[in-house]
Design an enzyme around this catalytic site. Structure first.
Site, PDB file in Angstrom:
ATOM      1  CE  LYS A 156      -4.482   0.841   0.341  1.00  0.00           C
ATOM      2  NZ  LYS A 156      -5.503  -0.120  -0.120  1.00  0.00           N
ATOM      3  CG  ASN A 215     -14.688   5.079  -8.311  1.00  0.00           C
ATOM      4  OD1 ASN A 215     -15.570   4.982  -9.177  1.00  0.00           O
ATOM      5  ND2 ASN A 215     -13.580   4.387  -8.336  1.00  0.00           N
ATOM      6  CB  SER A 238      -5.945  -4.354 -10.171  1.00  0.00           C
ATOM      7  OG  SER A 238      -6.224  -3.001  -9.933  1.00  0.00           O
TER       8      SER A 238
HETATM    9  N1  GLU Z   1      -7.102   0.245  -3.513  1.00  0.00           N
HETATM   10  C1  GLU Z   1      -7.876  -0.912  -3.828  1.00  0.00           C
HETATM   11  C2  GLU Z   1      -7.985  -1.840  -2.623  1.00  0.00           C
HETATM   12  O1  GLU Z   1      -7.817  -1.419  -1.500  1.00  0.00           O
HETATM   13  C3  GLU Z   1      -7.415  -1.600  -5.089  1.00  0.00           C
HETATM   14  C4  GLU Z   1      -6.006  -2.113  -5.074  1.00  0.00           C
HETATM   15  C5  GLU Z   1      -5.515  -2.615  -6.431  1.00  0.00           C
HETATM   16  O2  GLU Z   1      -6.251  -2.585  -7.395  1.00  0.00           O
HETATM   17  O3  GLU Z   1      -4.345  -3.014  -6.444  1.00  0.00           O
HETATM   18  O4  GLU Z   1      -8.302  -2.984  -2.726  1.00  0.00           O
END
Ligand code: GLU
Length: 459
Positions: free
Chosen positions: A116, A252, A392
């Site tokens: 993260k 979103n 993703s």
């Molecule tokens: N920020 C999103 C999550 O917390 C997506 C992370 C990603 O697509 O790598 O799951």
């Protein structure tokens, strides 16, 4: 790892230590030692990277912006997880969110580890040009540790496809000639992003809830009758009754999830409340969600804040305080804003029988314990909000092959993948005494532990 996640990881490992059918090859002292290793591996990130980005502001001043990239674990594949731009970002929070990514990916069989990123800014305080510089600098400072086979960032709170496009552009300039499409996901479609990525998290959040109710809860006669005192008279006991829903968060993820709920013909939903950083909008007859989505698309994202704006949106609602959404008398509360929204001081006011975590870690561990013991079903973040990282993964795959799926294919693959997880987790949950979160953690931890063991990492 901040205490909430590591505590449940630890409890899950304790349950697995006693379950002799799990890794039966490990016995006696060797078993104890291996489990001690597991606790330390899973409760500590592999790397915490911190930089102060030096940014030239448009007013001529130069500032230093603290930023992080935490790489929690990569036993299942390259580190993967979003980058958030928010003023409350701090090292512990990013580390906790990185560990949740490790568990989320393991739970849904996505071949990535957990990471993260975070930048300590309120993006609303910066011009587009300054945000562009922040994105460029972030990639410059962390370029050594990022890459399609090392660590793949994506959008999170405060970031979107625009930021990912800028970041991938910078990555490409720094490393000419090397493969770059898979270095960032959540990019715009024209720039190699996947169709459906923007809606993926919100759609997945609603789908988790819908699948649980429609495919499982309604058939759990025994389970429901044991919980008569909690569910009697509610829509959960009589599925033909109307379910009242409230959404904290209309960004979103929240707006897409609310729209899915509004359009769903599998359940009798009525969305009585939605909220954002300014207000809660309430209508006991149900809100016009498409009308609100339309309004927010031209208001910079904010819901109507007064009668005039409600009139402009042609939406009938009462305006309440922002936090009122949490204590409404509803069947289901979707938490789709930020972490730590339900906590010690307000947990007793929550009246919903089901909470769905669209955001990461919106319920603190104390509140989680209190509500779970009361019988509230909490559908945890790592189960419900994985749609983003799953798509993703599809984006990363499509970028490798330079072959792209249609939007229909993306959603079909997304729901199929989530269903595989649900069909393992839900029957387990309805059959044993653990809360749903713990079931998910046990499942994820089993996967990670087995791989660590097979790769000879438990010593
Ligand atoms: N920020 C999103 C999550 O917390 C997506 C992370 C990603 O697509 O790598 O799951």
């Amino acid at each position: 790892m901040a205490s909430s996640t590591s505590k449940i990881v630890q409890e899950s490992l304790e349950a697995l230590l006693d379950d002799k059918s799990f890794l039966p090859e490990l016995t006696g002292k060797t078993r104890e030692k291996a489990f001690t290793s597991l606790v330390s591996i899973l409760s500590t990130p592999n790397h915490v990277n911190k930089s102060f980005l030096r940014i030239a502001l448009e007013n001529g001043k130069v500032t230093r912006v603290p930023s992080f990239r935490v790489q929690h674990n990569n036993i299942l594949g390259p580190y993967k997880g979003g980058i958030r731009f928010h003023e409350s970002v701090n090292e512990d929070e990013v580390a906790n969110l990185a560990s949740l990514m490790t568990l989320k990916n393991a739970l849904h069989e996505v071949p990535f580890g957990g990471g993260k990123g975070g930048v300590v800014i309120n993006p609303r305080d910066y011009s587009d040009k300054e945000l562009y510089m922040i994105c460029k600098k972030y990639v410059q400072y962390f370029s050594e540790i990022l890459g399609p086979d090392k660590d793949i960032p994506a959008p999170d709170v405060g970031t979107g496809d625009r930021e990912m496009d800028w970041m991938m552009g910078e990555y490409k300039s720094i490393r000419p000639g090397s493969s770059y499409r898979g270095s960032f996901t959540g990019k715009s479609v024209i720039n190699g992003g996947s169709l459906g990525r923007r809606e993926a998290t919100g759609k997945g959040v609603y789908f988790t809830f819908r699948y649980m109710l429609h495919n499982f809860v309604k058939d759990q006669k025994k389970w429901l009758s044991e919980r008569k005192n909690i569910f009697a008279g509610t829509a959960l006991d009589h599925m033909d009754k109307t379910l009242s829903l409230a959404f904290q968060g209309f960004g979103n993820v929240g707006s897409v999830a609310a729209l899915e709920a509004f359009q769903c013909n599998h359940l009798n939903n009525k969305i009585v409340a939605v909220s954002d950083r300014n207000v809660t909008l309430y209508n006991s007859d149900g809100l016009d969600i498409p009308g609100l989505v339309k309004f927010t698309s031209s208001s910079g994202g904010d819901l109507p804040v007064d009668e005039e704006q409600l009139k402009e949106a042609e939406v009938k609602a009462t305006i309440k305080d922002r936090d009122d959404v949490l204590s409404l008398n509803v069947d289901v509360l979707f938490l789709v804003a930020l972490e730590n929204q339900v906590y010690q001081e307000n947990m007793k006011q929550v009246k919903a029988n089901i909470i769905v975590e669209g955001a990461n870690a919106p319920v603190t561990s104390g509140a989680d314990k209190y509500l779970s013991e009361k019988g509230v079903i909490i559908v945890p973040d790592i189960l419900a909000n994985a749609g983003g990282v799953i798509v993703s993964y599809f984006e990363w795959l499509q970028g490798r092959e330079t072959q792209f799926f249609t939007e229909e294919e993306v959603f079909k693959r997304l729901f199929d993948k989530m269903k595989e997880t649900f069909d393992t987790i839900f029957p387990q949950f309805f059959g044993d005494p653990f809360p749903l979160r713990q079931n998910c953690y046990i499942h994820a931890v089993m996967k990670i532990s087995t791989i660590l063991y097979k790769q000879g990492k438990l010593y």
